[in-house]
Design an enzyme around this catalytic site. Structure first.
Site, PDB file in Angstrom:
ATOM      1  N   TYR A 186      -0.597  22.352  -4.663  1.00 10.64           N
ATOM      2  CA  TYR A 186      -0.678  23.744  -4.202  1.00 10.64           C
ATOM      3  C   TYR A 186      -0.051  24.771  -5.128  1.00 10.64           C
ATOM      4  O   TYR A 186      -0.068  25.960  -4.844  1.00 10.64           O
ATOM      5  CB  TYR A 186      -0.111  23.877  -2.789  1.00 10.64           C
ATOM      6  CG  TYR A 186       1.339  23.553  -2.562  1.00 10.64           C
ATOM      7  CD1 TYR A 186       1.714  22.299  -2.116  1.00 10.64           C
ATOM      8  CD2 TYR A 186       2.325  24.510  -2.738  1.00 10.64           C
ATOM      9  CE1 TYR A 186       3.044  21.996  -1.862  1.00 10.64           C
ATOM     10  CE2 TYR A 186       3.651  24.215  -2.477  1.00 10.64           C
ATOM     11  CZ  TYR A 186       4.006  22.956  -2.051  1.00 10.64           C
ATOM     12  OH  TYR A 186       5.325  22.666  -1.797  1.00 10.64           O
ATOM     13  N   HIS A 232       1.781  13.879   8.393  1.00 12.17           N
ATOM     14  CA  HIS A 232       2.928  13.906   9.320  1.00 12.17           C
ATOM     15  C   HIS A 232       2.479  13.629  10.755  1.00 12.17           C
ATOM     16  O   HIS A 232       2.782  12.586  11.295  1.00 12.17           O
ATOM     17  CB  HIS A 232       3.748  15.202   9.242  1.00 12.17           C
ATOM     18  CG  HIS A 232       4.227  15.538   7.869  1.00 12.17           C
ATOM     19  ND1 HIS A 232       5.018  14.675   7.139  1.00 12.17           N
ATOM     20  CD2 HIS A 232       4.013  16.625   7.071  1.00 12.17           C
ATOM     21  CE1 HIS A 232       5.274  15.225   5.967  1.00 12.17           C
ATOM     22  NE2 HIS A 232       4.674  16.396   5.894  1.00 12.17           N
ATOM     23  N   ASP A 287       5.566  12.322  -0.301  1.00 11.80           N
ATOM     24  CA  ASP A 287       5.718  13.733   0.033  1.00 11.80           C
ATOM     25  C   ASP A 287       6.676  14.470  -0.905  1.00 11.80           C
ATOM     26  O   ASP A 287       6.308  14.824  -2.015  1.00 11.80           O
ATOM     27  CB  ASP A 287       6.151  13.852   1.506  1.00 11.80           C
ATOM     28  CG  ASP A 287       6.017  15.270   2.035  1.00 11.80           C
ATOM     29  OD1 ASP A 287       5.516  16.133   1.308  1.00 11.80           O
ATOM     30  OD2 ASP A 287       6.415  15.519   3.188  1.00 11.80           O
TER      31      ASP A 287
HETATM   32 ZN    ZN Z   1       3.659  17.700   2.215  1.00  9.68          ZN
END
Ligand code: ZN
Length: 449
Positions: A120, A266, A317
């Site tokens: 991102y 998640h 993550d």
């Molecule tokens: Zn993440």
């Protein structure tokens, strides 16, 4: 053509003995069990299929350990996110390549042979697109090439600061796209991929994308996967309820046609109804138990979800500590702590918790990355060996092997790792470790000076 021979190896149907794996042009061309090694075969004791790391923000490896000091009494995910925003403010594409390379090397050294990068960080420090919109995606691709890890690139769509199209915060300027600029980014990113990479898209979360934008970008995934963060935090669930009257996963199940193309990352905070519907949907729950523990997110209801037939995989993550065994251990321990019981996630078919969770993560990781997996003819030659001389494996049999590794091994026990048939890790060390580590150290010294 080369061949590996293992005293024992995990195949799709279970453990097998005296396994010969023939490799041709990066793929497994034949697997035979109960056969002796042939002259020239490279011999190892324990062979396992490589795992996919289904959720990664590689650059965050560089801030591991930088947010573990007490700041204010109510430190939580959201205060951690402020630290993360300040860290990434300064990263150049070269920095991203260097940090990702170390993260990917560490993944390879621990048994991951593929990574899904939930990417991102698209814009420059001022929030402008680089001249090449896929400049930073190129940095991730370069890191994957240097490390040899298989890449599933997931460019992230991020347009808003909270549910309902709230304007983004200044700290989010490096992430932002609109639908048109995202389509251009997707095209430019795809063009940079090596042949064995896979590609999907990642609407960041329902905080960052409106319903209309979600509908507009999903087709850009083509036949690739779609990943989205969902229900990581209680505050997020409450904001979702205030926005739509529905929890985030409930909203996605009701509005986004959730199926096997999807990975819900998640999915920590689920009602029983959401848990059961997600399990039946064919989507993968992308669990990141070490990060979820580090950030104080909460506990995923893995016992109920697996009992309902749900698919799951694991991701590193935030990359606070890269280790698939640690992820699987944290997943099981979280259930034990919640229920004050032992041995929660074994099954009747596979009572060994370590083996059950490894196999679940293997299958879920493959689905979420659209990549082949397993030691089987036709699949990519992505596999690793464990060091059978480690004391932890003394006297072991196949039934407890995974449990000794995942719950008991104190030292890293991954020995060799092959990706696309090439050996990238030997004796637990990646062939590029020294160069990658030196570059990483120089980058961190500069960033933290
Ligand atoms: Zn993440």
């Amino acid at each position: 053509m080369t061949a590996l021979w293992f005293e024992r190896a995990l195949l799709a149907e279970g453990w097998a003995r005296d396994v010969r794996v023939a490799i041709d042009a990066g793929r497994i061309s034949a697997v035979e069990a109960d056969v002796p090694p042939q002259p020239g075969d490279e011999r190892h004791a324990i062979g396992l299929p490589g795992l996919a790391n289904l959720h990664c923000h590689g650059f965050q490896r560089g801030m591991a350990g930088l947010s573990e000091t007490r700041g204010r009494p109510d430190d939580d995910f959201w205060s951690w996110r402020e630290i993360m925003y300040r860290f990434l403010d300064r990263l150049t594409p070269d920095d991203i390549a260097a940090i990702n390379a170390l993260a990917f090397v560490e993944m390879m050294e621990s048994g991951f042979t593929r990574v899904a990068e939930f990417h991102y960080l698209h814009n420059d420090a001022d929030g402008r697109r680089y001249a090449d919109p896929a400049e930073t995606a190129g940095a991730v691709v370069a890191a994957s090439a240097e490390s040899g890890i298989g890449l599933t690139l997931l460019p992230v769509f991020y347009a808003h600061g909270d549910f309902g199209g709230t304007p983004p915060a200044p700290g989010q300027r490096r992430f932002l796209s609109d639908v048109d600029s995202f389509a251009a980014l997707v095209e430019a990113s795809r063009a940079k991929l090596p042949a064995d990479a896979t590609f999907g898209i990642a609407p960041h979360s329902l905080r960052a994308v409106t319903a209309e934008e979600l509908a507009a970008i999903v087709p850009l995934a083509g036949d690739g996967p779609i990943h989205i963060h969902a229900a990581e935090q209680r505050r997020e669930v409450e904001a979702s309820l205030a926005w739509s009257g529905q929890c985030p996963v409930e909203w996605l199940l009701n509005h986004a046609d959730i199926d096997a193309r999807w990975c819900l990352v998640h999915a920590t905070h689920l009602t029983e109804s959401e848990c059961d519907r997600l399990a039946a949907s064919g989507a993968v729950a992308g669990l990141c138990p070490v990060t979820e523990a580090n950030l104080g997110d909460g506990i995923f209801p893995a016992d109920r979800y697996l009992a309902k037939g749900g698919m799951l995989g694991i991701g590193t993550d935030s990359n606070i500590l890269i280790d698939p065994a640690g992820e699987l251990r944290a997943l099981e321990y979280s259930q034990r702590l919640r229920e004050r019981r032992r041995a929660m996630l074994g099954s009747d078919a596979i009572p060994s918790i370590g083996e059950r969770l490894f196999r679940e993560a293997l299958a879920g990781g493959a689905r979420a990355t659209r990549a082949g997996t397993g030691i089987a003819a036709g699949e990519p030659a992505d596999l690793f060996s464990l060091d059978a001389e480690d004391p932890m494996f003394a006297g072991t049999d196949s039934a407890t092997l995974f449990d000794r590794w995942i719950f008991g091994a104190r030292t890293p026990v991954v020995d060799c790792v092959w990706r696309g048939g090439r050996k990238w890790v030997e004796g637990g060390r990646h062939v590029a470790r020294d160069d990658v580590a030196e570059r990483y150290k120089a980058v961190l010294r500069g960033l933290l000076a």
